[in-house]
Design an enzyme around this catalytic site. Structure first.
Site, short mmCIF file in Angstrom:
data_model
loop_
_atom_site.label_atom_id
_atom_site.label_comp_id
_atom_site.label_asym_id
_atom_site.label_seq_id
_atom_site.Cartn_x
_atom_site.Cartn_y
_atom_site.Cartn_z
N ARG A 1 9.40 -4.25 -6.80
CA ARG A 1 10.79 -4.36 -7.23
C ARG A 1 11.29 -5.78 -6.97
NH1 ARG A 1 13.57 -2.25 -3.98
NH2 ARG A 1 12.08 -1.25 -2.61
N TYR B 1 6.80 -2.98 -13.89
CA TYR B 1 6.54 -2.29 -12.62
C TYR B 1 7.53 -1.14 -12.36
CZ TYR B 1 6.68 -1.07 -7.76
OH TYR B 1 6.71 -0.33 -6.61
N GLY B 2 7.01 -0.07 -11.82
CA GLY B 2 7.73 1.16 -11.45
C GLY B 2 9.24 1.05 -11.33
N LYS C 1 14.87 4.62 -9.59
CA LYS C 1 15.82 3.98 -8.70
C LYS C 1 17.10 3.60 -9.44
CE LYS C 1 13.31 4.80 -5.31
NZ LYS C 1 12.23 4.07 -4.74
N HIS D 1 17.91 8.34 -1.11
CA HIS D 1 16.49 7.96 -1.08
C HIS D 1 15.79 8.84 -0.03
CE1 HIS D 1 13.49 4.34 -0.64
NE2 HIS D 1 13.04 5.23 -1.50
N SER E 1 11.60 2.09 1.76
CA SER E 1 10.39 2.03 0.94
C SER E 1 9.16 1.74 1.81
CB SER E 1 10.53 0.93 -0.10
OG SER E 1 11.65 1.20 -0.91
N CYS F 1 7.81 3.51 4.13
CA CYS F 1 7.98 3.86 5.54
C CYS F 1 7.66 5.32 5.81
CB CYS F 1 9.38 3.51 6.02
SG CYS F 1 9.63 1.73 6.16
N LYS G 1 7.86 8.39 3.50
CA LYS G 1 8.44 9.58 2.88
C LYS G 1 7.37 10.48 2.24
CE LYS G 1 11.35 7.31 0.39
NZ LYS G 1 10.95 6.02 0.98
N THR G 2 6.51 9.87 1.41
CA THR G 2 5.49 10.68 0.74
C THR G 2 4.61 11.36 1.78
OG1 THR G 2 5.53 9.19 -1.15
CG2 THR G 2 3.58 10.61 -0.93
N ASN G 3 4.29 10.65 2.85
CA ASN G 3 3.44 11.24 3.89
C ASN G 3 4.11 12.42 4.58
OD1 ASN G 3 0.69 9.77 4.68
ND2 ASN G 3 2.08 8.33 3.68
N ASP H 1 10.78 11.27 -2.74
CA ASP H 1 11.44 9.95 -2.81
C ASP H 1 12.95 10.03 -2.99
OD1 ASP H 1 10.83 7.07 -2.74
OD2 ASP H 1 11.61 7.03 -4.78
N ASN I 1 1.11 -2.98 -2.43
CA ASN I 1 2.07 -2.06 -3.07
C ASN I 1 1.44 -1.38 -4.30
OD1 ASN I 1 4.64 -0.78 -3.28
ND2 ASN I 1 5.21 -2.19 -4.93
N SER I 2 0.12 -1.22 -4.28
CA SER I 2 -0.51 -0.47 -5.38
C SER I 2 -0.09 0.99 -5.30
CB SER I 2 -2.03 -0.61 -5.32
OG SER I 2 -2.52 -0.26 -4.04
N ARG I 3 -0.07 1.67 -6.44
CA ARG I 3 0.57 2.99 -6.52
C ARG I 3 -0.24 3.98 -7.34
NH1 ARG I 3 5.97 3.61 -3.99
NH2 ARG I 3 6.23 1.58 -3.07
N ARG J 1 11.00 1.58 10.26
CA ARG J 1 9.83 1.01 10.91
C ARG J 1 10.33 0.10 12.02
NH1 ARG J 1 4.47 0.23 8.59
NH2 ARG J 1 4.77 1.54 6.76
N ASN K 1 3.18 14.38 13.19
CA ASN K 1 4.64 14.37 13.08
C ASN K 1 5.22 15.78 13.04
OD1 ASN K 1 4.63 11.57 13.14
ND2 ASN K 1 4.55 11.38 10.90
P1 GTP Z 1 8.07 4.50 -1.15
O1 GTP Z 1 7.32 5.25 -2.18
O2 GTP Z 1 7.93 3.02 -1.28
O3 GTP Z 1 9.51 4.90 -1.05
O4 GTP Z 1 7.33 4.79 0.27
P2 GTP Z 1 7.29 6.05 1.25
O5 GTP Z 1 8.47 6.04 2.14
O6 GTP Z 1 7.03 7.27 0.47
O7 GTP Z 1 6.03 5.70 2.18
P3 GTP Z 1 4.58 6.37 2.27
O8 GTP Z 1 4.62 7.78 2.76
O9 GTP Z 1 3.86 6.11 1.01
O10 GTP Z 1 3.94 5.50 3.43
C1 GTP Z 1 3.86 4.10 3.36
C2 GTP Z 1 2.85 3.57 4.33
O11 GTP Z 1 3.18 4.00 5.65
C3 GTP Z 1 1.44 4.10 4.05
O12 GTP Z 1 0.51 3.05 4.22
C4 GTP Z 1 1.24 5.16 5.09
O13 GTP Z 1 -0.11 5.32 5.42
C5 GTP Z 1 2.08 4.66 6.27
N1 GTP Z 1 2.58 5.79 7.09
C6 GTP Z 1 3.19 6.91 6.64
N2 GTP Z 1 3.47 7.78 7.65
C7 GTP Z 1 3.01 7.19 8.78
C8 GTP Z 1 3.00 7.58 10.15
O14 GTP Z 1 3.44 8.66 10.55
N3 GTP Z 1 2.45 6.69 11.04
C9 GTP Z 1 1.93 5.48 10.62
N4 GTP Z 1 1.43 4.66 11.55
N5 GTP Z 1 1.93 5.08 9.33
C10 GTP Z 1 2.45 5.92 8.42
C1 SPV Z 2 10.33 2.29 -3.47
O1 SPV Z 2 10.15 1.06 -3.49
O2 SPV Z 2 11.14 2.84 -2.69
C2 SPV Z 2 9.55 3.16 -4.36
C3 SPV Z 2 8.80 2.54 -5.43
O3 SPV Z 2 9.60 4.38 -4.23
S1 SPV Z 2 9.86 2.06 -6.73
O4 SPV Z 2 9.82 3.11 -7.75
O5 SPV Z 2 9.31 0.83 -7.26
O6 SPV Z 2 11.19 1.91 -6.27
MN MN Z 3 11.01 4.96 -2.59
#
Ligand code: GTP
Ligand code: SPV
Ligand code: MN
Length: 633
Positions: free
Chosen positions: A91, A230-231, A239, A259, A281, A283, A285-287, A306, A399-401, A432, A530
């Site tokens: 972004r 890009y996304g 967004k 978000h 972003s 940090c 969320k997906t995990n 997200d 930031n590959s997706r 973070r 977690n």
């Molecule tokens: P956006 O799609 O950009 O909004 O990101 P997101 O908030 O969904 O983050 P995502 O879950 O993709 O995690 C981003 C990075 O943080 C990845 O490299 C994960 O491996 C790392 N991560 C996620 N959860 C944890 C955790 O509990 N501990 C640690 N150390 N790293 C984590």
């Molecule tokens: C973020 O950056 O928070 C994402 C990827 O989820 S994007 O769709 O590019 O905003």
């Molecule tokens: Mn996001």
């Protein structure tokens, strides 16, 4: 509207070539499309129906154009690799604009431009920008089509990659057009890669432009995006609409656009809870959305990863939907050990962008497996060996997706697309932070919770341009996504909370998975572990509601589960279930420590931060800062 509009009105009014949401009647969509085409001059216009046949045609076209590389159908059926231009990988916050009529409505955290001036600039930029290309018209719904919390939009774009991605990330199709024809207001969104083709000129695999614009007109609910594929810059439902435009709609209409991920948690005794969590972003969320609990008996199911739209339901609870239909997830760090559900989700029918290619036609990135293959083609198309990795050259862009349908997630909840949403029990803010912020803390009430959300700071990631690791304030994880004055967003949260019945109001928490020890390594194992924090959170929710502790609570009976600290309630000794965890000596104390001197300094920084918003900061939040300082002594 008369022809003699005042200057102020002219600034507000969608101009000659933008009609969109303001016009009434079934013809307005086609009128608007014609106006955009007259400006951008595409060779042809295609109205998309979101069908499988249409998707396959576009995929074939993208393969032919070299934008997509098919992966080995045995290993990764229906999947493709895209390599973007090296400059178009994240972004562009410096080129993201909020063009409200009044600068104060965009606030100090957004780039503001006068609507009239920006419209004139965009007219120049978009003039002829689609020459030699096809303009696709993509009607999409954010949320289940026709749902009470859902909204519709139309994106016109000259990028077939965007069309295919929108088909995964949103609901595209005839039914949406039917709603618009029937009079539903839609958000008009224009996207061009900004790379017109002269007659006979060859295209490149990833057309884009060094000059980029991601522009929002919150009052007329319009989006204009130029120069990027890009996304977050180009998939305008995400967004741009679901957060920046939606935050303005939500303020006006009494709901919330956030978000946030959403999960359903089931305890060993079958009690059900819903959590919504806002982290910046990249940090986590997906995990967290796909968490596979290490605690026996607990289940976590995915609703969204997200974005969440929240609204008080007829039953008085705060109900959330995931307005999206897919995941646009960070690849690096996603592996079988950290996020096995994500790995299972993208085992087929996935578009990967800027990851590495293996010699057998599959994908790889840092963290997918512990050891890299002996040879790869990196995200820029160059040969890569582990020796390059040892030199610090990444095979995949940080930031590959992956882009994949939510329905493919093995843990997707059966309620994930319930149009009425799910009732939220707990709201979690995170970031973070290598220091200061404890693993988990519970707010003392809604206003303190809003204060927590408003004051979140986080180390910057690769999801946007900028310096990775730099600490910045990211209130509500919305810093780059709030289409209104951020302080008004806080005031709105206070109003929404006050309107909720106290017994149904969610409890608010703050978490930090990223605290580091003196040797620089993470103190908390994170990911599946977690679940231990989630278990404490829902136990606190039960106790706050007088439901009593659950049998699975680490601390039963009347034993204290929480210790009051200046920043909130943290788990009391023994209350966080860490059984079987191999934590280093003193790690748990370090994770929960609230260093008073550093927090006093942080409170000073919060005051400076608040002062940027002047008198728009709600008095209740100033009072929370005073209360924090008092608790810090
Ligand atoms: P956006 O799609 O950009 O909004 O990101 P997101 O908030 O969904 O983050 P995502 O879950 O993709 O995690 C981003 C990075 O943080 C990845 O490299 C994960 O491996 C790392 N991560 C996620 N959860 C944890 C955790 O509990 N501990 C640690 N150390 N790293 C984590
Ligand atoms: C973020 O950056 O928070 C994402 C990827 O989820 S994007 O769709 O590019 O905003
Ligand atoms: Mn996001």
């Amino acid at each position: 509207r008369t022809r003699q509009a005042t200057t102020a009105e002219a600034d507000l009014a969608p101009s000659a070539f933008t009609a969109g949401a303001r016009l009434e009647g079934a013809r307005r969509a086609s009128e608007w499309v014609r106006e955009v085409a007259a400006l951008t001059q595409p060779d042809r216009i295609v109205w998309c129906d979101g069908s499988a046949a249409e998707k396959q045609e576009l995929l074939d076209l993208l393969v032919e154009a070299g934008t997509l590389l098919p992966l080995d159908p045995e290993r990764r059926p229906g999947s493709y690799l895209a390599r973007s231009a090296p400059s178009d990988v994240a972004r562009v916050e410096s080129r993201t604009f909020i063009c409200s009529k009044d600068e104060a409505d965009a606030g100090p955290t957004n780039n503001w431009r006068k609507p009239g001036a920006m419209r004139a600039e965009l007219r120049e930029v978009f003039a002829g920008s689609m020459r030699g290309r096809t303009m696709y018209v993509v009607p999409f719904s954010m949320g289940p089509v026709g749902g009470p919390i859902s909204q519709v939009g139309i994106e016109v774009t000259d990028s077939p990659y965007v069309v295919v991605s929108m088909g995964v990330m949103t609901r595209v199709g005839r039914e949406v057009m039917d709603l618009i024809d029937a009079g539903a207001p839609f958000v008009p969104a224009v996207h061009s890669v900004g790379a017109p083709l002269a007659p006979g000129q060859d295209d490149v695999a990833w057309p884009c432009n060094d000059t980029k614009y991601v522009v929002h007109f919150p009052e007329s609910r319009e989006i204009w995006s130029y120069g990027s594929g890009y996304g977050g810059n180009a998939l305008l439902g995400k967004k741009c609409f679901a957060l920046r435009i939606a935050s303005a709609m939500a303020r006006d209409e009494g709901w919330l656009a956030e978000h946030m991920l959403v999960i359903r948690v089931t305890s060993p005794e079958g009690r059900r809870y819903h959590l919504a969590a806002a982290f910046p972003s990249a940090c986590g969320k997906t995990n967290l959305a796909m968490l596979r609990p290490t605690l026996p008996g607990w289940t976590v199911e995915t609703i969204g990863d997200d974005i969440a739209w929240l609204r008080q339901g007829p039953d008085g609870t705060l109900r959330a939907i995931n307005p999206e239909a897919g995941f646009f997830g960070v690849a690096p760090g996603t592996g079988v050990d950290t996020n096995p559900n994500a790995v299972a989700t993208f085992d087929r029918d996935t578009i990967f962008t800027n990851v590495a290619l293996t010699d057998d036609g599959d994908v790889w990135w840092e963290g997918l497996t512990p050891e890299p293959p002996t040879h790869l083609v990196d995200w820029q198309g160059q040969d890569w060996t582990p020796a390059d990795g040892a030199d610090g050259r990444k095979a995949a862009h940080p930031n590959s997706r992956f882009t994949v349908a939510a329905s493919q997630c093995p843990t997707i909840a059966d309620t994930w697309d319930d149009p009425a949403g799910v009732p939220i029990d707990a709201i979690v803010f995170g970031g973070r932070r290598a220091s200061n912020v404890p693993l988990v803390a519970q707010a003392y009430g809604w206003e303190h919770g809003v204060f927590m959300g408003a004051t979140i700071s986080s180390e910057q990631t690769a999801a946007a341009e900028g310096t990775v690791g730099e600490l910045r304030r990211d209130p509500f994880a919305m810093l780059p996504f709030c289409g209104i004055n951020m302080a008004d967003h806080w005031a709105h949260w206070l109003r929404v909370g006050a309107a909720l019945d106290a017994a149904k109001r969610p409890e608010i928490f703050q978490v930090n998975w990223f605290r580091k020890g003196p040797d620089g390594s993470f103190l908390w194992p994170g990911f599946g572990e977690n679940a231990r924090v989630v278990a404490w959170i829902v136990d606190q929710v039960d106790r706050a509601r007088g439901a009593g502790p659950s049998a699975s609570s680490a601390t039963t009976g009347s034993a204290a589960t929480a210790t009051a600290t200046p920043v909130g309630r943290v788990p009391a000794p023994g209350a966080l279930d860490v059984g079987g965890l191999d934590l280093p000596d003193g790690a748990l104390d370090a994770l929960l420590d609230v260093p008073v001197a550093s927090w006093r300094a942080e409170a000073d920084l919060t005051q400076e931060f608040f002062d940027r918003f002047g008198d728009r900061v709600p008095a209740a939040l100033r009072a929370e800062l005073d209360a924090l300082r008092e608790r810090l002594g």
